[in-house]
Structure formats: C-alpha cells, structure tokens
Design a protein around this motif. Structure first.
Motif, short mmCIF file in Angstrom:
data_model
loop_
_atom_site.label_atom_id
_atom_site.label_comp_id
_atom_site.label_asym_id
_atom_site.label_seq_id
_atom_site.Cartn_x
_atom_site.Cartn_y
_atom_site.Cartn_z
N ALA A 160 0.83 -1.22 0.00
CA ALA A 160 0.00 0.00 0.00
C ALA A 160 0.85 1.26 0.00
O ALA A 160 0.55 2.24 -0.68
CB ALA A 160 -0.93 -0.01 1.21
N ILE A 161 1.96 1.22 0.75
CA ILE A 161 2.85 2.39 0.81
C ILE A 161 3.50 2.62 -0.56
O ILE A 161 3.54 3.75 -1.06
CB ILE A 161 3.92 2.19 1.89
N SER A 162 4.02 1.55 -1.16
CA SER A 162 4.70 1.70 -2.45
C SER A 162 3.76 2.13 -3.56
O SER A 162 4.15 2.86 -4.48
CB SER A 162 5.40 0.39 -2.82
N GLU A 163 2.49 1.69 -3.49
CA GLU A 163 1.52 2.02 -4.53
C GLU A 163 0.65 3.21 -4.15
O GLU A 163 -0.25 3.59 -4.91
CB GLU A 163 0.63 0.80 -4.82
N LYS A 164 0.90 3.77 -2.94
CA LYS A 164 0.12 4.92 -2.43
C LYS A 164 -1.38 4.61 -2.46
O LYS A 164 -2.18 5.38 -2.98
CB LYS A 164 0.46 6.18 -3.22
N ARG A 165 -1.72 3.50 -1.84
CA ARG A 165 -3.12 3.05 -1.77
C ARG A 165 -3.65 3.21 -0.35
O ARG A 165 -2.95 2.95 0.63
CB ARG A 165 -3.24 1.58 -2.18
N TYR A 185 1.96 5.88 5.50
CA TYR A 185 3.18 6.59 5.11
C TYR A 185 4.44 5.77 5.33
O TYR A 185 5.28 5.68 4.44
CB TYR A 185 3.25 7.94 5.83
N PHE A 186 4.58 5.16 6.50
CA PHE A 186 5.76 4.31 6.72
C PHE A 186 5.56 3.49 7.99
O PHE A 186 4.61 3.70 8.76
CB PHE A 186 7.06 5.13 6.80
N PHE A 220 -7.00 -4.48 4.57
CA PHE A 220 -7.41 -4.56 3.18
C PHE A 220 -6.84 -3.38 2.40
O PHE A 220 -7.01 -2.22 2.80
CB PHE A 220 -8.94 -4.56 3.07
N VAL A 221 -6.12 -3.69 1.32
CA VAL A 221 -5.57 -2.65 0.46
C VAL A 221 -6.63 -2.30 -0.58
O VAL A 221 -6.99 -3.13 -1.42
CB VAL A 221 -4.28 -3.12 -0.24
N THR A 222 -7.15 -1.09 -0.53
CA THR A 222 -8.22 -0.68 -1.44
C THR A 222 -7.64 -0.28 -2.80
O THR A 222 -6.42 -0.17 -2.97
CB THR A 222 -9.02 0.50 -0.87
N SER A 223 -8.51 -0.02 -3.74
CA SER A 223 -8.08 0.43 -5.07
C SER A 223 -7.95 1.96 -5.12
O SER A 223 -7.55 2.51 -6.14
CB SER A 223 -9.08 -0.03 -6.13
N ALA A 224 -8.30 2.62 -4.01
CA ALA A 224 -8.26 4.09 -3.97
C ALA A 224 -6.85 4.59 -3.72
O ALA A 224 -6.18 4.15 -2.79
CB ALA A 224 -9.21 4.60 -2.89
N ASP A 225 -6.40 5.52 -4.55
CA ASP A 225 -5.09 6.14 -4.38
C ASP A 225 -5.21 7.33 -3.42
O ASP A 225 -6.29 7.85 -3.16
CB ASP A 225 -4.55 6.65 -5.72
N ILE A 227 -2.93 11.13 -2.43
CA ILE A 227 -1.85 12.04 -2.82
C ILE A 227 -0.83 12.10 -1.68
O ILE A 227 -1.16 12.51 -0.56
CB ILE A 227 -2.39 13.45 -3.14
N PHE A 228 0.38 11.69 -1.97
CA PHE A 228 1.45 11.66 -0.97
C PHE A 228 1.86 13.10 -0.62
O PHE A 228 2.23 13.88 -1.48
CB PHE A 228 2.64 10.89 -1.52
N ASP A 229 1.78 13.43 0.67
CA ASP A 229 2.09 14.78 1.15
C ASP A 229 3.50 14.78 1.72
O ASP A 229 3.75 14.26 2.82
CB ASP A 229 1.07 15.18 2.22
N ASP A 230 4.46 15.36 1.00
CA ASP A 230 5.86 15.37 1.45
C ASP A 230 6.04 16.13 2.75
O ASP A 230 6.85 15.72 3.61
CB ASP A 230 6.75 16.00 0.37
#
Length: 328
Positions: A160-165, A185-186, A220-225, A227-230
């Motif tokens: 999920a982290i790698s795919e931002k899910r 996030y991590f 559960f890893v959803t299909s929803a992405d 936006i990664f906030d730096d």
C-alpha cells in the motif's frame, strides 16, 4: 489433517517464546497465552527464511573448508553441518533441563512439518530441527521477529505504501465493528518496546495516527489512491523519531519533581520523554501529550504537572478515579 508432536525445549527457550506470544497477543478464549497458535505461525512464516539462511551458512563453511584442505564434497558437507550444529548455537544450549511441549499442527504448518520430516532431518530429529529454528528466531531483534510473525500484514502495508493506496483495518484494541481508513506513510520501530508501528493519516478524522503492527486485523488494500504529502511525511518522520507510539502534536510541558521523582526519572527509561531543559526541580519537555500522560502516571505525587493545563487535568482525573476506586 491434524497431527501432534512432542518438542523438547529448554525452559529458557520456552519462556522466551511464550513472552513473544504474550507480547504479540496470542491468547486463548480463557485469556491464557496460546503458545501453540503462535508456534504454528512462526513455523509457517519463518521456515523459508531459516532454511535459506542455514543453507547459505553451510555452503560458505563448505567452501572455506574445501579451500583450506583437500577433502571430498561429502566430508566437507558433514563437517560444515557439524560445525553449525555444535558451535553456533550460542548460549541457549547450556546444561539446562529440557521440558516437553505438545505441538499440534494443521493446514500449512502440517505441510511444512511434512517437508522437514521427508527432506531436511538428516541425522537430527524433528524436535531438534524445530528447536534450532526457534533458537535462530530468538536470536533476531524483537522488532524483526514481530515482522516475521505478522508477515502478511507487513506485506500488505508495504504494498500500500509503495503504490500509495488507502488501506482499511480493525484493531484488537478498538471497539467492536470499528474500522479505520488511513493513508499509510511508513512503518517505524520503537526502541523501547521493540515493536513496529504503522504511521499514517486518518482519512475520516484528518489527523495523524499510529497503530502497532501486531494489533492490526482484517487489513485490506483498497483500489483508492491518495496524494502523498511530502510535508506531512517529514513531519511524521520527525515525530516518529521521538516516539512512534504517538504521533499527535507535541506540547510544551513543565513537570515539578521531588527527590523521589528525580530518581524515578533516571531509572524508568521505558518510553521516557526527552528532556528539553532542567531548572532545579522543574523539568521541561516538548513531547506528545498522550505519551507524557502515560509516562508520568507511574510517578504519583513525585511528579506534578504544572503545564499544560490539559495534561494536568487529565492526570488529576486519573488519580481522582483511582482514589474513588480505593475508597469502596
């Protein structure tokens, strides 16, 4: 299929495995520690890693032996295996009396036991092989052992982290039917507890949260992405470095300690907040309010919170409830 086996372990090994089972919350319905359920998961999740690492070690020793002396491949293999089994077991093999446990396996753990019995025992017994596997597991830092036991959960979070899910899950400590929806996030380890925490952003509440990996269920890893906030990522990293158990905003706190409190602060190191500065008997902190509350609950009258007012009131309420409970 279900099968039962007698496994012989030293009391030290059994105690340490039981401690892990308790820390990772493997319990029976009556509240007792479920060591058997824990060992089944350990065998399933650690077998491939243990077998591969042992094989790499044996191959390395065989190669070194062959390079030093003229010896057949068969003899070098026997000698390498003897070196591993005789000299590399650490302090677990002291002259300590063994105790027998009954290991009941089924499903995937049953299949792995079959693989071990049919292919890997050589001159050792199944009990000896599993004992060596458990010793190897216990030689690993506890935070890494938690990742082994909860490998599927860690794998889902990493994906999920790698795919931002966005992910959803429940926890063993939340109320029934409570589901969390978060942006992961991590994962951060805690030095004191030696556990791992998912650091994330709550989608519904719009606040940072932290969850211990071993307490997550129904992930559960959803299909929803998302936006990664730096900026948020850097902020969460800074908070997690201090204390991954709580990533809530920090507060400026002043705590007045008597001589007993000062002594306690020196020796009670688990989850101890970092000291910002000290002025006589006044101790200053810039730390998570929740963590400060949990830490100073152990001090009683020996540490009095002066600021912030919210933390002071929370501790007053805690002690007032304790007084009422002891009054009746």
């Amino acid at each position: 299929m279900t099968e039962k086996y007698k496994i012989y372990l030293s009391e030290d090994i059994k105690t340490r495995l039981t401690n892990d089972a308790e820390l990772f919350e493997f319990y029976k319905k009556d509240g007792s520690v479920n060591l058997n359920a824990f060992l089944k998961i350990l065998i399933v999740n650690y077998f491939d890693q243990y077998r591969n690492e042992k094989e790499k070690l044996l191959n390395s020793i065989r190669q070194d032996i062959s390079n030093i002396i003229s010896i057949s491949d068969k003899d070098s293999e026997k000698l390498a295996d003897r070196i591993v089994n005789t000299y590399l077991k650490g302090d677990f093999e002291k002259a300590e009396k063994s105790t027998a446990i009954t290991l009941t396996v089924s499903g995937e753990s049953y299949d792995i036991i079959g693989i071990i019995e049919n292919n890997l025992l050589k001159d050792s017994s199944l009990s000896g092989y599993l004992k060596d596997m458990f010793v190897s597991y216990l030689s690993i830092p506890r935070s890494n052992r938690e990742i082994i036991i909860f490998k599927d959960i860690q794998k889902a979070i990493t994906t999920a982290i790698s795919e931002k899910r966005i992910i959803t899950f429940s926890t063993t400590t939340s109320e029934k039917n409570t589901t969390f929806t978060v942006e992961p996030y991590f994962i951060a380890p805690s030095k004191e507890e030696q556990c791992n925490y998912l650091i994330c952003n709550d989608v519904r509440a719009h606040i940072p949260r932290t969850f211990r990996i071993s307490r997550l269920t129904s992930i559960f890893v959803t299909s929803a992405d998302f936006i990664f906030d730096d900026t948020l990522y850097k902020e969460l990293q800074d908070r997690a470095l201090r204390s991954p158990q709580s990533v809530s905003k920090t507060v400026q706190a002043i705590v007045k300690m008597n001589s007993f409190g000062i002594r306690k602060f020196k020796v009670v190191t688990k989850n101890r907040p970092d000291l910002l500065k000290k002025e006589g008997d006044l101790y200053y902190f810039d730390w998570s309010e929740l963590q400060l509350e949990e830490y100073f609950k152990r001090f009683g009258r020996d540490a009095i919170v002066l600021e912030p007012k919210s933390l002071r009131e929370r501790l007053k309420k805690y002690y007032n409830l304790a007084v009422k409970a002891y009054t009746y």
